[in-house]
Design a protein around this motif. Structure first.
Motif, short mmCIF file in Angstrom:
data_model
loop_
_atom_site.label_atom_id
_atom_site.label_comp_id
_atom_site.label_asym_id
_atom_site.label_seq_id
_atom_site.Cartn_x
_atom_site.Cartn_y
_atom_site.Cartn_z
N LEU A 183 0.86 -1.12 0.01
CA LEU A 183 -0.13 -0.07 -0.01
C LEU A 183 0.85 1.04 -0.02
N GLU A 184 0.33 2.12 -0.52
CA GLU A 184 1.16 3.64 -0.39
C GLU A 184 0.55 4.31 0.69
N LYS A 185 1.27 4.70 1.65
CA LYS A 185 0.80 5.49 2.71
C LYS A 185 0.97 7.16 2.28
N LEU A 186 -0.40 7.84 2.22
CA LEU A 186 -0.23 9.22 1.59
C LEU A 186 0.00 10.17 2.69
N ALA A 187 -0.43 10.02 4.15
CA ALA A 187 -0.22 10.75 5.08
C ALA A 187 -0.58 10.14 6.43
N ASP A 188 0.15 10.42 7.20
CA ASP A 188 -0.36 10.24 8.82
C ASP A 188 -1.30 11.39 9.30
#
Length: 375
Positions: A116-121
């Motif tokens: 998965l691509e983590k876009l933001a916390d």
């Protein structure tokens, strides 16, 4: 699923987080998040149902940063979703955190475990440690609300780092919120929180004051609520007292309807967006129950039939049995607490349920009642 038999999918790990892929309206898809105690083992499963054959197509994505307690797909972007997950902080203490993710293109993911691509916390730690849920705005994919401790926080997700728009609070000395949901009516300016056995409605334009409330909605903790998307003032709640209740938020002294069908805590209630007389509940008694609540639905007598159609149908119409309030289906494919149930966003008759042992079951509304509603 022509014969309406359930389709069962087993996960390797325990699970309690389930979401329909809300922005996908052509294909029946659900997302499931796991709860492995070994944080690096956790996964997000994308499960797609072929409605003609009843076969499942699945894709597994790694979520190696913690066990997923809540997951919700974006209301507008099929490839985006948020998770609330439990992980270890720098001091080695368990802490709930939130993150915004993007799915890779499905046709590019041929291997079993894709990234998965983590876009933001979504950092809620300045507002508390007990993050319960992050939920997307019903019609704006750039907005979301997180519920943490005594606060609900409205976020702007358009930027690389989500920005806080506004914060609401129930006060320092009050009990923590247990969950929350957007009110889809009134231009989505209201957010509703659950606080022990109370329900509070807040106007995000003035989040410091309660707009309306249902005090002592249940005798024990309220676990979930859902709005009737077709009737402006009606919502349903469920809780540890085993009840499912329906309320008119203009008159909150007594529920409009109160039913007890489960023998233990009721974790989830979901009103069908297309045919709102159909209501699902899931419980720690390992059951999913489908009820008809036709008396307060937007279709109390089924679909409106024109005079011309009525004359052509003749006696058949006059003898058609009206759908009454009551249980129309008990589904007992689970052997553990059923923590989540969701209607499909693509097919109004299909729903999924998830039990803690990692069993995902896809079911359909019994054909008898489907035709009773449609004809």
């Amino acid at each position: 699923m022509e014969n309406d038999n359930p389709v069962i999918y087993g996960l390797e790990f325990q699970a309690r987080a389930l979401s329909a892929q809300t922005a996908e309206t052509d294909v029946v898809r659900f997302m499931v998040g796991t709860q492995s105690l070994k944080f690096s083992n956790n996964q997000v499963h994308l499960v797609e149902l072929n409605e003609e054959t009843g076969n499942l197509k699945t894709q597994v994505y790694q979520h190696p940063i913690g066990e997923i307690w809540s997951l919700q797909a974006s209301s507008m972007d099929p490839d985006k979703f948020v998770t609330c997950y439990n992980t270890l902080n720098e001091e080695g203490v368990c802490q709930m955190k939130g993150a915004l993710w993007k799915l890779p293109m499905i046709n590019e993911s041929s291997n079993e475990n894709s990234k998965l691509e983590k876009l933001a916390d979504i950092d809620t730690t300045p507002y508390g440690n007990d993050l319960k849920i992050i939920t997307y705005h019903p019609s704006d994919g750039s907005k979301a609300v997180s519920v943490v401790d005594n606060n609900f926080i409205l976020w702007d997700l358009k930027n690389d780092n989500p920005q806080v728009i506004t914060v609401g609070t129930s006060g320092k000395n009050s009990s923590k919120f247990t969950s929350g949901k957007w009110n889809p009516h009134n231009s989505c300016n209201q957010f509703v929180t659950l606080n022990e056995n109370n329900v509070h409605g807040w106007d995000l334009r003035n989040p410091s004051d309660i707009s309306w409330n249902i005090p002592n909605a249940h005798s024990q903790i309220v676990r979930d609520l859902d709005f009737n998307s077709n009737r402006q003032y009606f919502l349903s709640t469920c809780g540890d007292d085993g009840y499912m209740k329906f309320w008119d938020i203009r008159m909150t002294t007594e529920p409009v309807i109160s039913r007890i069908e489960h023998s233990h805590w009721v974790w989830n209630v979901r009103i069908n967006r297309f045919h709102d007389q159909l209501v699902l509940t899931s419980s720690s008694d390992s059951r999913v129950i489908l009820c008809s609540i036709a008396s307060i639905s937007s279709e109390p007598f089924g679909h409106v039939v024109s005079t011309e159609e009525e004359s052509t149908q003749g006696e058949e119409t006059s003898t058609k049995e009206k759908l009454e309030d009551g249980v129309v289906g008990r589904f007992e494919e689970h052997e553990d607490s059923v923590y989540a149930v969701e209607w499909s966003s693509a097919d109004p008759w299909t729903f999924a349920s998830l039990s803690y042992d990692g069993r995902l079951v896809l079911n359909k509304v019994p054909r008898k009642y489907k035709y009773q509603i449609l004809l």
